[in-house]
Design a protein around this motif. Sequence first.
Motif, short mmCIF file in Angstrom:
data_model
loop_
_atom_site.label_atom_id
_atom_site.label_comp_id
_atom_site.label_asym_id
_atom_site.label_seq_id
_atom_site.Cartn_x
_atom_site.Cartn_y
_atom_site.Cartn_z
N THR A 111 24.81 42.93 47.00
CA THR A 111 26.09 43.58 47.24
C THR A 111 27.10 42.62 47.84
N GLU A 112 26.68 41.86 48.85
CA GLU A 112 27.59 40.90 49.49
C GLU A 112 27.99 39.79 48.53
N ASN A 153 30.49 41.09 46.18
CA ASN A 153 31.74 41.33 46.91
C ASN A 153 32.61 42.40 46.25
N GLY A 154 31.96 43.42 45.68
CA GLY A 154 32.70 44.52 45.09
C GLY A 154 33.46 44.19 43.82
N GLU A 155 33.17 43.03 43.20
CA GLU A 155 33.96 42.56 42.05
C GLU A 155 33.21 42.61 40.73
N ASN A 204 33.43 35.05 38.70
CA ASN A 204 32.64 36.27 38.63
C ASN A 204 31.65 36.25 37.48
N LYS A 245 28.73 34.52 38.87
CA LYS A 245 27.91 35.41 39.70
C LYS A 245 26.95 36.21 38.84
N ASP A 293 34.92 31.18 45.37
CA ASP A 293 35.62 31.02 46.64
C ASP A 293 34.67 30.53 47.73
N THR A 313 33.63 31.74 50.57
CA THR A 313 32.64 32.70 51.05
C THR A 313 31.47 32.82 50.08
N THR A 314 31.79 32.87 48.80
CA THR A 314 30.73 32.95 47.79
C THR A 314 29.92 31.66 47.75
N ARG A 366 27.40 31.93 50.45
CA ARG A 366 26.33 32.86 50.09
C ARG A 366 25.43 32.29 49.02
#
Length: 248
Positions: free
Chosen positions: A116-117, A120-122, A137, A140, A164, A166-167, A170
Amino acid sequence: MIQVKDLKKVYGGVIVVNIPQLEITKGESIGLVGNNGAGKTTLFRIILDLIRPDTGQVKSNGELVAGGENWKNYTGAYLDEGFLIDYLTPEEYFYFIGGLHQLSRAHVDDFLGRYTEFFNGEILKRGKYIRDLSKGNQAKVGIVSCLLQNPELFMLDEPFANIDPTTQFRLKNLIREQTANGATTIVSSHDLNHITDVCDRILLMEKGKIIKDLATNSSTLDELEHYFAIGQTDTPAVELNIDPEENH
């Protein structure tokens, strides 16, 4: 786990891969670095039997990858968006990959919940086809589809591009988790900070050759930055701490 011997690939009279010998043992975390045209992606594609070398061979767990099948069952790789089925939604693609590995939809849904993280809701429940996602994305989707297979060999080509910060953070954790769980990971990147942060061994390629094979330590990043800063080329093997007898 991976054994390379007398490997050579030539395009238009130019040697793009020239590796006399390379061995990657099970559980190693390998970083592959080099400038554009160094041969990194070509080497990846040969290891995955997407293209055939002109001479030499690659073995995975003792099996020739060229024409082999068993190695595909434990190998998860994402090189670019060409690995995806772009007319599917991410959910449809994950279910498709899961089905290839005899995983139920419920199992796939449970697995995706762990990311989920990272998503990131995308990614999920957005009503988009994969072709309509950004390159980041799409990456991902490709990366998590590899993890869905629970791979023993995990290969990523430039995974930190187009995502990005943050990704990226992760993703580094995901790569570390795979290594901690015993998977062999091979990651290429132009980002020297990221690659030295997650890989225990660094292979530096230039003009198709592996000219440095480094165990990652506190000075590795500085050594690589110095190499690229001065544009070093055609340096004798002895100066790079490579045994010429071992590689020729």
